[in-house]
Design a protein around this motif. Structure first.
Motif, PDB file in Angstrom:
ATOM      1  N   ILE A 127      -0.584   4.174  -2.579  1.00  0.00           N
ATOM      2  CA  ILE A 127       0.373   5.033  -3.283  1.00  0.00           C
ATOM      3  C   ILE A 127       1.723   4.332  -3.222  1.00  0.00           C
ATOM      4  N   PRO A 128       2.204   3.773  -4.323  1.00  0.00           N
ATOM      5  CA  PRO A 128       3.396   2.922  -4.285  1.00  0.00           C
ATOM      6  C   PRO A 128       4.622   3.558  -3.643  1.00  0.00           C
ATOM      7  N   SER A 129       4.842   4.839  -3.876  1.00  0.00           N
ATOM      8  CA  SER A 129       6.071   5.469  -3.377  1.00  0.00           C
ATOM      9  C   SER A 129       6.095   5.611  -1.863  1.00  0.00           C
ATOM     10  N   ILE A 130       4.932   5.519  -1.208  1.00  0.00           N
ATOM     11  CA  ILE A 130       4.905   5.609   0.258  1.00  0.00           C
ATOM     12  C   ILE A 130       4.275   4.367   0.886  1.00  0.00           C
ATOM     13  N   ALA A 131       4.180   3.289   0.124  1.00  0.00           N
ATOM     14  CA  ALA A 131       3.518   2.082   0.632  1.00  0.00           C
ATOM     15  C   ALA A 131       4.197   1.528   1.876  1.00  0.00           C
ATOM     16  N   THR A 132       5.516   1.674   1.962  1.00  0.00           N
ATOM     17  CA  THR A 132       6.257   1.142   3.112  1.00  0.00           C
ATOM     18  C   THR A 132       6.614   2.242   4.106  1.00  0.00           C
ATOM     19  N   PHE A 133       5.860   3.313   4.102  1.00  0.00           N
ATOM     20  CA  PHE A 133       6.116   4.478   4.948  1.00  0.00           C
ATOM     21  C   PHE A 133       6.161   4.092   6.428  1.00  0.00           C
ATOM     22  N   LEU A 134       7.178   4.549   7.126  1.00  0.00           N
ATOM     23  CA  LEU A 134       7.411   4.366   8.564  1.00  0.00           C
ATOM     24  C   LEU A 134       7.735   2.919   8.960  1.00  0.00           C
ATOM     25  N   ASN A 135       6.905   1.977   8.569  1.00  0.00           N
ATOM     26  CA  ASN A 135       7.124   0.587   8.972  1.00  0.00           C
ATOM     27  C   ASN A 135       6.900  -0.304   7.757  1.00  0.00           C
ATOM     28  N   THR A 136       7.975  -0.831   7.197  1.00  0.00           N
ATOM     29  CA  THR A 136       7.904  -1.551   5.923  1.00  0.00           C
ATOM     30  C   THR A 136       6.803  -2.614   5.879  1.00  0.00           C
ATOM     31  N   PRO A 137       6.692  -3.528   6.852  1.00  0.00           N
ATOM     32  CA  PRO A 137       5.684  -4.587   6.727  1.00  0.00           C
ATOM     33  C   PRO A 137       4.239  -4.088   6.784  1.00  0.00           C
ATOM     34  N   ALA A 138       4.034  -2.854   7.250  1.00  0.00           N
ATOM     35  CA  ALA A 138       2.666  -2.364   7.460  1.00  0.00           C
ATOM     36  C   ALA A 138       1.906  -2.132   6.169  1.00  0.00           C
ATOM     37  N   TRP A 139       2.585  -2.210   5.011  1.00  0.00           N
ATOM     38  CA  TRP A 139       1.852  -2.027   3.749  1.00  0.00           C
ATOM     39  C   TRP A 139       0.753  -3.076   3.614  1.00  0.00           C
ATOM     40  N   THR A 140       1.006  -4.257   4.162  1.00  0.00           N
ATOM     41  CA  THR A 140       0.014  -5.322   4.012  1.00  0.00           C
ATOM     42  C   THR A 140      -1.299  -4.978   4.687  1.00  0.00           C
ATOM     43  N   MET A 141      -1.255  -4.124   5.708  1.00  0.00           N
ATOM     44  CA  MET A 141      -2.481  -3.789   6.405  1.00  0.00           C
ATOM     45  C   MET A 141      -3.367  -2.882   5.558  1.00  0.00           C
ATOM     46  N   SER A 142      -2.770  -2.108   4.642  1.00  0.00           N
ATOM     47  CA  SER A 142      -3.586  -1.375   3.673  1.00  0.00           C
ATOM     48  C   SER A 142      -4.357  -2.343   2.801  1.00  0.00           C
ATOM     49  N   ALA A 143      -3.654  -3.408   2.364  1.00  0.00           N
ATOM     50  CA  ALA A 143      -4.312  -4.412   1.530  1.00  0.00           C
ATOM     51  C   ALA A 143      -5.374  -5.165   2.315  1.00  0.00           C
TER      52      ALA A 143
END
Length: 383
Positions: A127-143
């Motif tokens: 979900i793009p609007s919450i991809a960086t939720f809480l910890n910005t770099p953690a979006w990569t772990m979803s990927a």
């Protein structure tokens, strides 16, 4: 055939040090301070794309041959990835507690609670609007978690017999990887005249922080590991590719805003990153130089440094510990040193012990089917 652990690639581990530190500089420095290397620091986001490709390469380097032979146990592979990645990911969420109030103020209640529910499950990046939720770099772990789920099937691709036809297939993946950025440039859905690292737009968020636009980099890395099998470790070609890859990457980044921002993230640099990886996976002077033991030592903690650097930076500066110690005049350099030290501390007090304990509790056994050998895991993949 007895399974064995592939040879270490210290050159790649050493490069992880530079890539992770460059991301820190990207987030917490003024690139102008770095002189000739200012464009590299200003494009620090490209290091994330490099890590995604490296992740695909290292996993395939370790597991592709066994996946093709039907010897890779999917469940145990996924368990091994979970025990490797989740302890530090959980630590990053615990250290992000101060961001809860910030996220609550920044989102509707519905999206806030969606973020709170999905982030521990490694799903926020969808979900793009919450991809960086809480910890910005953690979006990569979803990927990465999505790519790991798909890896056992991606790794079953036939081993290339000749380089030429296989390079054509890799070129097709490169072309697909260029599509998201080129579509963004052509359609300009956010109406931004000249997007750069500071730009914001809902479609730019999709391009930067969601898993699908970066999938081609991971697949390219998997295919690169298959191509790697065709090139001798001591081949002079590897040295040429490595030096050429570094030089060409530096040249493109030196062009700065003359290169459209939307295609720097993955597609444009994909073949150059591939050349660098093949070069450093060899036995040559370049690989030996970047595989210097101190660099390898820090590179082992690059995942901790990448995932925790936002948390740790805020901890250092919110606590005013540098002021109390009379060291603030050395900032930001002293903070960079502290980040590396704390990442190493997290590696040896959290990541490794938690991994061992989780594997013991979960009864994680060898990833390779029907072979009673010590587990082989690609612990050096990703950041």
């Amino acid at each position: 055939m007895e399974a064995h652990k592939p040879a270490r690639l210290d050159g790649l581990t050493g490069l992880r040090t530079f890539a992770a530190i460059n991301i820190v500089f990207f987030h917490f420095s003024n690139p102008i301070r770095f002189g000739w290397f200012a464009p590299v620091v200003n494009a620090g986001f490209a290091s994330v794309s490099f890590f995604i490709m490296l992740s695909g390469f290292v996993l395939a380097y370790n597991y592709a041959a066994r996946a093709r032979a039907g010897e890779l146990d999917k469940r145990r592979f996924w368990e091994a990835r979970f025990t490797r990645l989740y302890p530090v990911y959980l630590l990053s969420l615990l250290l992000s507690w101060r961001m809860v109030a910030v996220e609550y103020a920044a989102h509707t209640q519905r999206m806030f609670w969606t973020g709170m529910a999905l982030t521990p499950l490694l799903l926020q990046g969808w979900i793009p609007s919450i991809a960086t939720f809480l910890n910005t770099p953690a979006w990569t772990m979803s990927a990465e978690s999505a790519y790991y789920l798909a890896f056992p099937w991606l790794a079953k691709g036939k081993r290339p017999g000749r380089a030429g036809p296989y390079l054509a297939k890799m070129a097709a993946v490169l072309g697909l990887g260029m599509v998201p950025g080129l579509l963004y440039i052509a359609l300009n859905p956010d109406g931004i005249a000249h997007p750069d690292r500071w730009s914001w737009g809902p479609w730019l968020q999709v391009l930067k922080y969601t898993p699908l636009p970066h999938l081609a980099s991971f697949v390219f890395g998997v295919m690169l590991a298959n191509l790697d099998e065709l090139v001798g470790r001591a081949s002079r070609l590897r040295l040429i590719l490595g030096v050429g890859g570094f030089a060409a990457t530096f040249g493109i980044l030196e062009l700065g805003p003359r290169v459209p921002y939307a295609i720097v993230h993955d597609g444009l640099l994909m073949p150059l990153f591939g050349c660098i990886i093949l070069g450093l996976a060899g036995n040559n002077t370049l690989a030996h130089a970047i595989g210097w033991r101190p660099l390898v030592f820090v590179g082992e903690a690059s995942y901790c440094l990448y995932l925790l650097h936002f948390n740790l930076w805020n901890l250092i500066h919110d606590s005013h510990v540098l002021d109390w110690a009379g060291l603030s005049r050395f900032d930001p350099w002293i903070s960079y040193v502290l980040l590396i030290g704390l990442a190493l501390l997290a590696l040896y007090t959290v990541e490794k012990p938690a991994q061992r304990q989780l594997r013991k509790w979960m009864g994680v056994t060898p990833v390779v089917k029907e072979h009673k050998v010590e587990m082989v895991s690609a612990d050096a993949d990703g950041p």
